[in-house]
Design a protein around this motif. Structure first.
Motif, PDB file in Angstrom:
ATOM      1  N   HIS A  60       3.688 -16.514   5.064  1.00 52.62           N
ATOM      2  CA  HIS A  60       3.479 -15.083   4.839  1.00 52.62           C
ATOM      3  C   HIS A  60       2.000 -14.891   4.491  1.00 52.62           C
ATOM      4  CE1 HIS A  60       4.690 -10.966   3.949  1.00 52.62           C
ATOM      5  NE2 HIS A  60       3.909 -11.017   2.877  1.00 52.62           N
ATOM      6  N   THR A  61       1.360 -13.925   5.159  1.00 52.23           N
ATOM      7  CA  THR A  61      -0.076 -13.707   4.971  1.00 52.23           C
ATOM      8  C   THR A  61      -0.336 -12.349   4.351  1.00 52.23           C
ATOM      9  OG1 THR A  61      -0.485 -15.025   6.964  1.00 52.23           O
ATOM     10  CG2 THR A  61      -2.322 -13.727   6.112  1.00 52.23           C
ATOM     11  N   THR A  80      -3.951 -18.867   8.419  1.00 54.56           N
ATOM     12  CA  THR A  80      -2.514 -19.115   8.364  1.00 54.56           C
ATOM     13  C   THR A  80      -2.019 -19.716   9.675  1.00 54.56           C
ATOM     14  OG1 THR A  80      -2.124 -17.341   6.769  1.00 54.56           O
ATOM     15  CG2 THR A  80      -0.243 -18.061   8.074  1.00 54.56           C
ATOM     16  N   PHE A  94       9.562 -15.737   8.212  1.00 54.06           N
ATOM     17  CA  PHE A  94       9.542 -15.759   6.748  1.00 54.06           C
ATOM     18  C   PHE A  94      10.864 -15.297   6.133  1.00 54.06           C
ATOM     19  CE2 PHE A  94       8.040 -14.638   2.453  1.00 54.06           C
ATOM     20  CZ  PHE A  94       7.367 -15.812   2.155  1.00 54.06           C
ATOM     21  N   TYR A 138       8.027 -22.552   1.886  1.00 56.66           N
ATOM     22  CA  TYR A 138       7.442 -21.237   2.115  1.00 56.66           C
ATOM     23  C   TYR A 138       5.991 -21.261   1.636  1.00 56.66           C
ATOM     24  CZ  TYR A 138      12.203 -19.550   2.830  1.00 56.66           C
ATOM     25  OH  TYR A 138      13.480 -19.355   3.314  1.00 56.66           O
ATOM     26  N   ILE A 166       2.582 -18.955   1.069  1.00 55.45           N
ATOM     27  CA  ILE A 166       2.040 -17.600   0.958  1.00 55.45           C
ATOM     28  C   ILE A 166       0.521 -17.702   0.870  1.00 55.45           C
ATOM     29  CG2 ILE A 166       2.075 -15.433  -0.331  1.00 55.45           C
ATOM     30  CD1 ILE A 166       4.756 -16.425  -1.577  1.00 55.45           C
ATOM     31  N   ASN A 167      -0.160 -17.150   1.867  1.00 58.11           N
ATOM     32  CA  ASN A 167      -1.619 -17.149   1.900  1.00 58.11           C
ATOM     33  C   ASN A 167      -2.099 -15.820   1.328  1.00 58.11           C
ATOM     34  OD1 ASN A 167      -4.271 -17.786   2.397  1.00 58.11           O
ATOM     35  ND2 ASN A 167      -4.110 -17.747   4.626  1.00 58.11           N
ATOM     36  N   THR A 168      -2.715 -15.860   0.164  1.00 52.07           N
ATOM     37  CA  THR A 168      -2.987 -14.650  -0.609  1.00 52.07           C
ATOM     38  C   THR A 168      -4.394 -14.103  -0.391  1.00 52.07           C
ATOM     39  OG1 THR A 168      -3.752 -15.922  -2.518  1.00 52.07           O
ATOM     40  CG2 THR A 168      -1.395 -15.385  -2.428  1.00 52.07           C
ATOM     41  N   CYS A 219       2.666 -11.332  -5.207  1.00 49.59           N
ATOM     42  CA  CYS A 219       3.100 -12.733  -5.275  1.00 49.59           C
ATOM     43  C   CYS A 219       4.457 -12.848  -5.952  1.00 49.59           C
ATOM     44  CB  CYS A 219       2.081 -13.571  -6.052  1.00 49.59           C
ATOM     45  SG  CYS A 219       0.886 -14.392  -5.009  1.00 49.59           S
ATOM     46  N   ILE A 236       7.362 -11.516  -3.791  1.00 47.66           N
ATOM     47  CA  ILE A 236       7.691 -12.379  -2.657  1.00 47.66           C
ATOM     48  C   ILE A 236       8.388 -13.644  -3.127  1.00 47.66           C
ATOM     49  CG2 ILE A 236       6.713 -13.747  -0.762  1.00 47.66           C
ATOM     50  CD1 ILE A 236       4.437 -11.639  -0.660  1.00 47.66           C
ATOM     51  N   ILE A 239       1.513 -21.515  -2.892  1.00 52.16           N
ATOM     52  CA  ILE A 239       0.607 -20.367  -2.886  1.00 52.16           C
ATOM     53  C   ILE A 239      -0.810 -20.882  -2.635  1.00 52.16           C
ATOM     54  CG2 ILE A 239      -0.167 -18.303  -4.100  1.00 52.16           C
ATOM     55  CD1 ILE A 239       2.834 -18.369  -3.853  1.00 52.16           C
TER      56      ILE A 239
END
Length: 424
Positions: A10-11, A21, A38, A45, A47-49, A60, A63, A78
């Motif tokens: 998830h981006t 990503t 996703f 999983y 997550i690219n924050t 964050c 999700i 993360i």
């Protein structure tokens, strides 16, 4: 983990994050992972924050909470800008197993292999000054358009921005490497490449900050000769780095699209000074005028921040009037939000949230009118549209060369094709 390990991504944030990503996804697929959507069940999983959004922590948490409900035994990783800036804070979110800072992002596969569920959250971060490497990245989310990362980091010290703290010093790839990446993209069938970076026009600095003999102008000249790619776009470029020679080159090029996105941030000289921007509004005005002289049909997008500390009603009126009079096509409007460890926190007075929101609404309305006017200017003309291979309720979308969005009933034979389109 299951025997065939699965991963979902998830981006959050910018085009640069999407390109990274996509590269992380390909890296894990090469390690034997199967990619999942996703919302599907997955073993891992990621997550690219982003640090630009003002609610990164809230996003964050929401999700991760969804993942915990759906797949409590899965690993949650993360990474990205927010992970570099706030690793300890993120590690305290229930359900997070691994936090990867900027230096470790592309070692994702190695770190995942060491994870065990139930262990304390692992933080792999470092001082941002130690982040000097450059990892080439490009997105392949659809076969029509690709985001190609050619530069990373920033040496500017804008008073509102955390990006230098999250991504480090400016550094970029070699022209020869970018050309090789672009040829790989061409072989995949994509028709358009969007060049991305943190400070794109600063292209030409090596991994340790040393200056190359290459420049952004050298890069676009080299890319213009590549077979198989029909379109290039420059995602965003600072006005002080958008030289007349770049504008003239785009005006003559058949592959670089008549479309610039140029951050302004404020139309007030005083606020630009408080923001520590590296240009004056007069230079911005000159660049827009030159573009319109050389490429009258060119689309020009503008980033602007409202509600910056010290911005009075008079300052905002300066910005509004300046933008109103400029021959631009659309605005990306950002409401200022406080960032830890930035100089802007020292500037007073703070603009009330209600005033920030009112100013945002006023500029979004102006943007709507600008885009309507720009689009209307092309009615009756024929422009080339690259249609995307996506059927949304029987409709498909594409963009003209000068970035006007076109919607029409879906036709499979038009997917990933450039079509002559009569504007109406």
């Amino acid at each position: 983990m299951s025997q065939n390990r699965t991963v979902a991504f998830h981006t959050l944030g910018c085009k640069l994050n999407f390109s990274e990503t996509s590269t992380l996804s390909r890296m894990l697929e090469q390690e034997g992972f199967d990619k999942k959507e996703f919302d599907d069940l997955a073993d891992v999983y990621v997550i690219n924050t982003c640090s630009v959004t003002d609610n990164a922590d809230k996003e964050c948490r929401q999700i991760v909470r969804r993942i915990q409900k759906r797949a409590p035994e899965s690993f949650v990783v993360i990474t990205g800008c927010y992970a570099q800036l706030k690793p300890v804070q993120i590690a305290q979110i229930p359900g997070v197993d691994l936090v990867l800072g900027a230096a470790e992002k592309f070692n994702l596969a190695q770190h995942i292999s060491t994870l065990s569920k139930g262990n304390p959250t692992t933080i792999c971060s470092c001082d941002i000054a130690d982040v000097t490497g450059f990892t080439a990245s490009f997105s392949q989310n659809d076969r029509t358009r690709c985001f190609l990362k050619v530069q990373d980091g920033c040496d500017y010290n804008c008073s509102f921005c955390t990006i230098p703290m999250a991504r480090g010093k400016s550094r970029s790839d070699l022209v020869s490497n970018v050309v090789a990446q672009a040829k790989t993209v061409a072989a995949s069938g994509a028709k358009e490449i969007v060049l991305t970076g943190v400070n794109l026009g600063d292209f030409g600095k090596g991994p340790n900050g040393e200056k190359h003999t290459e420049s952004f102008f050298d890069l676009i000249q080299a890319l213009d000769t590549i077979e198989g790619i029909e379109r290039f776009r420059i995602s965003s470029i600072e006005p002080n780095l958008l030289t007349p020679e770049i504008i003239e080159f785009v005006a003559k090029s058949k592959k670089f699209m008549p479309h610039f996105h140029i951050p302004l941030q404020s139309g007030s000289a005083e606020i630009l000074g408080l923001m520590r921007r590296r240009y004056k509004k007069e230079l911005y005005q000159e660049r827009v005028a030159l573009i319109k002289k050389m490429i009258p049909h060119c689309a020009i997008g503008v980033d602007v921040i409202v509600g910056f500390p010290g911005e009075t009603d008079a300052h905002f009126k300066e910005t509004f009037d300046f933008l109103h009079d400029l021959d631009i096509s659309y605005l990306h409007v950002f409401t200022y939000s406080e960032r830890d460890n930035t100089k802007a926190l020292e500037i007073k007075p703070v603009v009330p949230i209600a005033s920030r929101n009112e100013r945002n609404k006023a500029l979004r309305n102006l943007s709507f009118m600008k885009l309507q006017y720009f689009t209307a200017q092309h009615v009756g003309n024929t422009r080339k549209v690259l249609f995307e291979d996506f059927n949304k309720n029987g409709m498909m979308e594409g963009y003209t060369d000068n970035y006007i969005r076109i919607t029409t009933p879906y036709r499979a034979e038009w997917a990933n094709q450039i079509i002559d389109w009569e504007m109406r």
